[in-house]
Design a protein around this motif. Sequence first.
Motif, short mmCIF file in Angstrom:
data_model
loop_
_atom_site.label_atom_id
_atom_site.label_comp_id
_atom_site.label_asym_id
_atom_site.label_seq_id
_atom_site.Cartn_x
_atom_site.Cartn_y
_atom_site.Cartn_z
N ASP A 1 -15.47 -18.60 15.27
CA ASP A 1 -16.58 -19.24 15.71
C ASP A 1 -17.67 -18.49 15.11
OD1 ASP A 1 -18.21 -21.16 17.41
OD2 ASP A 1 -19.01 -19.60 18.32
N ALA A 2 -18.09 -17.39 14.99
CA ALA A 2 -19.05 -16.68 14.15
C ALA A 2 -19.36 -16.98 12.59
CB ALA A 2 -19.13 -15.32 14.45
N GLU A 3 -17.94 -16.96 12.32
CA GLU A 3 -17.89 -17.44 10.77
C GLU A 3 -18.29 -18.96 10.42
OE1 GLU A 3 -17.68 -15.51 8.20
OE2 GLU A 3 -17.51 -13.71 9.40
N GLU B 1 -20.10 -20.62 12.28
CA GLU B 1 -21.68 -20.79 12.18
C GLU B 1 -22.49 -20.57 11.13
OE1 GLU B 1 -24.97 -19.45 15.56
OE2 GLU B 1 -23.26 -18.50 15.48
N ARG B 2 -21.98 -19.50 10.51
CA ARG B 2 -22.48 -18.94 9.34
C ARG B 2 -22.25 -20.11 8.28
NH1 ARG B 2 -19.63 -13.28 9.84
NH2 ARG B 2 -21.23 -12.26 11.27
N GLN C 1 -21.95 -23.12 8.66
CA GLN C 1 -22.79 -24.33 8.96
C GLN C 1 -24.21 -24.04 8.29
OE1 GLN C 1 -22.14 -24.38 13.13
NE2 GLN C 1 -21.93 -26.62 13.15
N VAL C 2 -24.66 -22.80 8.55
CA VAL C 2 -26.05 -22.31 7.99
C VAL C 2 -26.00 -22.70 6.39
CG1 VAL C 2 -27.64 -20.59 7.42
CG2 VAL C 2 -26.56 -20.97 9.83
N LYS D 1 -25.97 -26.45 5.67
CA LYS D 1 -27.35 -27.07 5.85
C LYS D 1 -28.36 -26.52 4.75
CE LYS D 1 -27.19 -27.11 10.98
NZ LYS D 1 -27.36 -26.31 12.27
N GLN E 1 -18.63 -28.58 13.29
CA GLN E 1 -19.01 -28.65 14.68
C GLN E 1 -17.77 -28.96 15.54
OE1 GLN E 1 -21.93 -27.64 16.09
NE2 GLN E 1 -21.33 -27.47 17.89
N ARG F 1 -15.62 -25.98 15.82
CA ARG F 1 -16.51 -24.88 16.85
C ARG F 1 -15.99 -25.39 18.06
NH1 ARG F 1 -22.06 -23.30 15.66
NH2 ARG F 1 -21.39 -21.42 17.05
N LYS F 2 -16.38 -26.60 18.48
CA LYS F 2 -16.01 -27.28 19.81
C LYS F 2 -14.49 -27.04 20.17
CE LYS F 2 -16.57 -31.45 22.48
NZ LYS F 2 -15.23 -30.99 23.36
#
Length: 121
Positions: free
Chosen positions: A58-60, A62-63, A65-66, A69, A93, A96-97
């Motif tokens: 999940d942390a990866e 999230e990275r 996703q950044v 963006k 997303q 991650r969900k």
Amino acid sequence: MSHKQVQAAPQVAQATQQPKAHRAWLIAMLIACASASQTAQAAGGDADTERENLARIDAELERVQVMVKEAAERAPSGQRVKFRYDWLLQDLQLLRKGVADHVDAPRQPRPVPPLRGDYRQ
């Protein structure tokens, strides 16, 4: 310079010019596969280990996703064929969900209402 060397150069240049989002997606998939492989190798591992692995995934994600963006903000405008960063973000997303749903799922059996059983009147 030989004919073979001339042909190889465009392929190398093409591979190094991939958009950041494409590379980010590939990185996310590699991380997910590596973590799944580790989890499969530790068959019979405890739930805490699995939760730690899923938290790292999940942390990866999230990275990634950044990164997507940022790549979307820097994407050139006016192209005839555009990379759909918004679709990639939706897929990330969704990944991650799925991870969060599994981590947050109750570990105890849930009560299920009994079936009526008799459907005749």
